[in-house]
Design a protein around this motif. Structure first.
Motif, PDB file in Angstrom:
ATOM      1  N   GLN A   1      50.930  20.659  25.264  1.00 44.89           N
ATOM      2  CA  GLN A   1      51.135  21.631  26.337  1.00 44.89           C
ATOM      3  C   GLN A   1      49.834  22.296  26.794  1.00 44.89           C
ATOM      4  O   GLN A   1      49.859  23.189  27.634  1.00 44.89           O
ATOM      5  CB  GLN A   1      52.130  22.709  25.881  1.00 44.89           C
ATOM      6  CG  GLN A   1      53.541  22.168  25.661  1.00 44.89           C
ATOM      7  CD  GLN A   1      54.468  23.207  25.063  1.00 44.89           C
ATOM      8  OE1 GLN A   1      54.449  23.460  23.868  1.00 44.89           O
ATOM      9  NE2 GLN A   1      55.278  23.822  25.906  1.00 44.89           N
TER      10      GLN A   1
ATOM     11  N   GLY B   1      58.404  22.071  25.605  1.00 43.64           N
ATOM     12  CA  GLY B   1      58.792  23.279  24.881  1.00 43.64           C
ATOM     13  C   GLY B   1      60.212  23.203  24.362  1.00 43.64           C
ATOM     14  O   GLY B   1      60.497  23.581  23.221  1.00 43.64           O
TER      15      GLY B   1
ATOM     16  N   ASN C   1      55.579  20.861  30.619  1.00 47.90           N
ATOM     17  CA  ASN C   1      55.500  21.814  29.507  1.00 47.90           C
ATOM     18  C   ASN C   1      56.863  22.405  29.167  1.00 47.90           C
ATOM     19  O   ASN C   1      57.164  22.686  28.001  1.00 47.90           O
ATOM     20  CB  ASN C   1      54.513  22.926  29.837  1.00 47.90           C
ATOM     21  CG  ASN C   1      53.067  22.452  29.760  1.00 47.90           C
ATOM     22  OD1 ASN C   1      52.785  21.395  29.192  1.00 47.90           O
ATOM     23  ND2 ASN C   1      52.153  23.213  30.345  1.00 47.90           N
TER      24      ASN C   1
END
Length: 720
Positions: free
Chosen positions: A563, A645, A641
Motif C-alpha cells: 500500500q 486493506g 489500497n
C-alpha cells in the motif's frame, strides 16, 4: 549432488580451503615442534592445535577470534583437570561424567557451540589415558596450550588475508543452492513428477537454502568497507531479490498441466527454468574464481516458442474455443519468467561493476538480518530442569559415557576406553535422527578406514607413502566433516590408525581392537539414544505457534509495503527473513521426525500441508508485488489500497484465529467464508489492466490463509 562434491567446483569451495588450512596448520605445528623436541611433545602440541582447529569455520573475524579463544581456554582447563585427576581412578571417572554433562549443556548456545562441545569431549578422552604427576600435568597442559594458541594465531592470520575470498565462497554456495532450488521448481512443469512430492522436496530444500543465505548475510553484511566488499554486497542483495521473484512464479500447476498437457510449451517452460538455474550457477562459478560474470546463455528460442503458443491460444479464443484460462496462466508465467531473466542479468552486472562505496541501505541497522548469539551462563542455568531437551541430552551422554567406561574396563582384551568414549561422544547427538545418521556414517567410515589402513600397512608400507596418505587424510577430514561425514569418518580413521602405527608399530592387533571399540561405542550410543529421549513431535506446538506469530508480522509488513506506507522495503525484508527461518526450523523438525520410530511420528501430512500453505502465502505476496510493479502505469492507488486493506484485515483475522488457544475447539463464525469472500472495493468504475490479476491473487491468498487454520488445528489435535 552437492555443488562442492563436483570436481569442477570442489577445489574452489570453502570446504576445500578449510581442509588445506587445517592440514597446513596441523602438519606445520607438528613438524616445527619435532624439529626442537621429541615425538611425544609434538603429539601433545598437535592435539592442542587440533582442538582449536575444530572451531575454525567461516565466520566474521571478531566472532572467529572469540570462538577459537573460548576453545583454547576451555580445552586447556579440561586438559589440566583430567590430567590432575588421572592418578585417582574414582575421581577421574567422576570428572569424566561431570565434564561430559557440562560440555553437552553448552548446546543451549546453538549450532555454533557444537564444535566447541566436540573439542571439549575430544580432549577429555585424549587426556584420560595418561597418568601424570602434578608437575607433568602442568607441563602437558602448557604444551597443549602452546599448540592451541599457535593454531589460533595462524588461523586468524590466514582468515584475515583471505577475508574477502571467504565471503565470495560463502556467497557462491548460497547461489549454487538457489540454482538447485530452481531445478526443483523446473520439474513442476514435467508431468512425470507428482506435484505433492515436488512441493515437499521444494519445502525441504528451502531450509537448506535459508541456512546458506543466512551464512552469507552473517559474513557479508557485518563488515563491508571497500570496493571488493561492495561487489559481494550487491550480488547478495540481487540474489535475495531474485529469490523473491522465483517465489512469485508459483501458480496453479495442476491447472497449467490440465490446460497445456498436449502442448510442448510445458517442456519449454521446464527448459527455461533449467537454463535459468545454469545461468545462476555460472554467476556462482565466477564468484568463486574472483571474476566478473557475463551472460552466456540465450533464452530467445524458448521465449519465442512461448510467444508462438500464446498467439496460437489467442487464435483459438478468436475462433470461439474456451482457452481463456490457459492463456491467462501461460501469459502470467511468461511475464514472471521474463522478470527472473532480467534479474539474473542484473546479477551478472552486479559482479562486473566497480563501486566507490557499498550500495546498501545507508545507516540501516543490519542487526535483524544477522544471527544474534549471546553466551550467558544464566542460559545454562535456565535449562537445568527435566523438561529441557538439552538437560535430558546432557544426562543421556553422561550415562552413556559411564556405561562405556564400565564396559571398557570389563573387556578381556587390551581395550582402550578412550576410543569407546570418543565413539560415544561423536555418535550421540541431541536428536534421535542425528544420532541415527551419525552412527551409520561412523560405523561405515570406520570399517572402510580400517580396511584401507590394513592394506597400506601390509602392501604399501613405505614411510614416504604413509606420510603422503596422512597428509591427504588430514586435508580430507575437515573438508568433508560438514559436507559428507562418512568421508570424514574414513579420513579420521586412516589418520589416527596410521599415527598410532608409526608411534607403536609392534601392535599387530591395532586395527581389530579399534574396530571392536568402535562397535562397542556405537552399541552403547544406540542403546542410550532411547534414554530420556526428546522426540520431535513434542516441539511441534511451539514451532507452529512461532510460524503463525511471525506470519502475522510478515503480513502486516507486506501489506504496508504493497500500500506504499513505507519509504522502502527494509521492514518487509526483515519479516520475510524471519518467516523463512521459522518455516525452515519447522521443516527441519519434520525431516528429523521422519527418521524417528513410526510410533513417535505425529501429523506428518498436516505438517507438510501447513508448511506448504505458509510458503504459498509468501509466494502470493511476492506475486502481488510483481503485479503492482508490472502494472504500475495508471495504477489507481485509492481503489487498489482499499482492496488490499480489506484483504489484510481478513487474512490477519484468520491468522489471529489460528493463534488463539481456543481455535481448536471454537471457531469464529464466518471464518470459512473468508476463503471465498469477494472484496467490496468498487473496481468496475476504474479501468486498470491489473485488476483481474490482483483480485485473483487476493482470493488465493485468503483461501490459503484459511487452510492454515485447518492444518494447525489438526496438528494440535494429533500431538495432544
Amino acid at each position: 549432488m552437492h555443488y562442492a562434491l563436483n570436481l569442477r567446483t570442489f577445489f574452489y569451495s570453502h570446504y576445500f580451503y578449510l581442509g588445506l588450512r587445517f592440514a597446513a596448520g596441523l602438519v606445520g605445528v607438528t613438524l616445527i615442534t619435532l624439529h626442537f623436541s621429541d615425538m611425544t611433545t609434538a603429539m601433545t602440541v598437535c592435539i592442542g592445535a587440533l582442538c582449536t582447529a575444530l572451531m575454525d569455520m567461516p565466520s566474521p573475524l571478531r566472532h572467529k577470534f572469540n570462538e577459537m579463544s573460548a576453545s583454547v581456554l576451555l580445552c586447556s582447563a579440561v586438559t589440566l583437570l583430567i590430567s590432575l585427576c588421572a592418578p585417582v581412578p574414582w575421581l577421574l571417572m567422576t570428572m569424566l561424567v561431570v565434564v561430559s554433562f557440562l560440555a553437552c549443556m553448552m548446546v543451549v548456545y546453538g549450532k555454533k557451540s557444537m564444535p566447541l562441545q566436540l573439542a571439549t569431549l575430544f580432549i577429555m578422552t585424549m587426556s584420560m589415558e595418561h597418568e601424570m604427576s602434578v608437575r607433568q600435568s602442568f607441563m602437558h597442559t602448557g604444551l597443549f596450550t602452546l599448540g592451541a594458541v599457535t593454531y589460533l594465531a595462524y588461523a586468524m592470520g590466514i582468515s584475515w588475508i583471505l577475508r574477502h575470498r571467504i565471503k565470495q565462497q560463502v556467497l557462491a554456495e548460497a547461489l549454487f543452492e538457489l540454482a538447485a532450488y530452481i531445478d526443483i521448481k523446473a520439474d513442476f512443469y514435467d508431468t512425470r513428477y507428482n506435484l505433492n512430492e515436488q512441493f515437499n522436496k521444494l519445502v525441504r530444500h528451502q531450509s537448506l537454502l535459508a541456512d546458506r543465505q543466512q551464512a552469507s548475510r552473517d559474513l557479508i553484511l557485518r563488515a563491508h568497507q571497500n570496493s571488493k566488499d561492495a561487489i559481494v554486497v550487491q550480488v547478495h542483495v540481487c540474489m535475495l531479490d531474485l529469490y523473491e521473484l522465483i517465489l512469485s512464479t508459483h501458480t496453479d500447476y495442476a491447472q497449467l498441466r490440465m490446460h497445456l498437457a498436449d502442448s510442448p510449451v510445458l517442456g519449454t517452460l521446464h527448459d527455461l527454468a533449467y537454463k535459468a538455474a545454469r545461468d545462476i550457477e555460472s554467476v556462482a562459478y565466477d564468484v568463486t574464481r574472483k571474476k566478473a560474470s557475463y551472460a552466456e546463455i540465450s533464452y530467445t528460442p524458448e521465449l519465442d516458442a512461448i510467444e508462438a503458443e500464446l498467439a496460437a491460444l489467442q487464435q483459438r479464443i478468436d475462433e470461439g474455443k474456451p482457452q481463456q484460462e490457459a492463456l491467462a496462466v501461460l501469459r502470467a508465467q511468461r511475464n514472471k519468467i521474463r522478470a527472473i531473466i532480467k534479474m539474473i542479468g542484473e546479477l551478472h552486472q552486479a559482479s562486473q561493476k566497480v563501486y566507490d562505496t557499498t550500495p546498501f541501505w545507508v545507516d540501516a541497522d543490519m542487526g535483524p538480518f544477522l544471527s544474534q548469539q549471546k553466551y550467558e551462563f544464566r542460559m545454562i542455568l535456565s535449562h537445568l530442569r527435566m523438561d529441557s531437551p538439552i538437560f535430558r541430552f546432557s544426562l543421556r551422554v553422561a550415562m552413556a559415557i559411564s556405561a562405556g567406561l564400565a564396559i571398557g574396563a570389563w573387556l578381556p582384551y587390551a581395550a582402550h576406553s578412550y576410543w569407546i568414549v570418543l565413539t560415544i561422544v561423536i555418535i550421540l547427538k541431541p536428536s534421535f535422527s542425528m544420532t541415527k545418521q551419525r552412527r551409520r556414517d561412523r560405523i561405515v567410515g570406520t570399517v572402510i578406514g580400517c580396511v584401507i589402513t590394513a592394506l597400506i600397512i601390509k602392501f604399501l608400507n613405505y614411510p614416504a607413502l604413509i606420510l603422503g596418505v596422512l597428509i591427504l587424510a588430514t586435508v580430507a577430514m575437515p573438508t568433508f566433516v560438514y559436507l559428507r561425514y562418512r568421508y570424514a569418518a574414513i579420513a579420521v580413521s586412516v589418520m589416527i590408525l596410521l599415527q598410532m602405527y608409526l608411534i607403536a608399530p609392534g601392535n599387530d592387533n591395532l586395527i581389530m581392537e579399534r574396530l571392536v571399540d568402535t562397535m562397542v561405542g556405537a552399541a552403547v550410543a544406540t542403546a542410550f539414544s532411547f534414554v530420556l529421549a526428546n522426540w520431535e513431535y513434542q516441539s511441534l506446538p511451539r514451532l507452529i505457534r512461532e510460524v503463525l506469530d511471525v506470519n502475522l508480522r510478515y503480513m502486516q509488513a507486506s501489506f504496508d509495503l504493497l500500500q506504499g506506507k513505507g519509504k522502502d522495503d527494509f521492514a518487509y525484508r526483515i519479516e520475510r527473513k524471519r518467516l523463512m527461518d521459522s518455516l525452515a526450523a519447522l521443516s527441519s523438525a519434520l525431516v528429523r521426525m521422519l527418521d524417528e520410530p513410526a510410533r513417535k511420528q505425529r501429523a506428518v501430512e498436516d505438517i507438510n500441508l501447513f508448511i506448504v500453505q505458509n510458503y504459498l502465502l509468501v509466494a502470493h505476496v511476492a506475486a502481488l508485488r510483481a503485479i503492482l510493479r508490472r502494472h504500475a502505469k495508471e495504477l489507481p492507488a485509492g481503489p487498489v489500497n482499499a482492496m488490499l486493506g480489506e484483504s489484510h484485515e481478513q487474512v490477519v483475522g484468520v491468522l489471529t484465529q489460528a493463534l488463539a488457544p481456543q481455535a481448536a475447539h471454537a471457531r469464529r463464525p464466518g471464518a470459512d467464508a473468508l476463503a471465498t469472500a469477494a472484496t467490496t472495493a468498487d473496481t468496475s468504475s476504474v479501468p486498470w489492466s491489473g485488476w483481474p490479476l490482483v483480485q485473483r491473487r487476493i482470493r488465493l491468498l485468503q483461501a490459503d490463509a484459511v487452510k492454515i487454520i485447518v492444518h494447525s488445528e489438526a496438528i494440535v489435535r494429533n500431538v495432544a
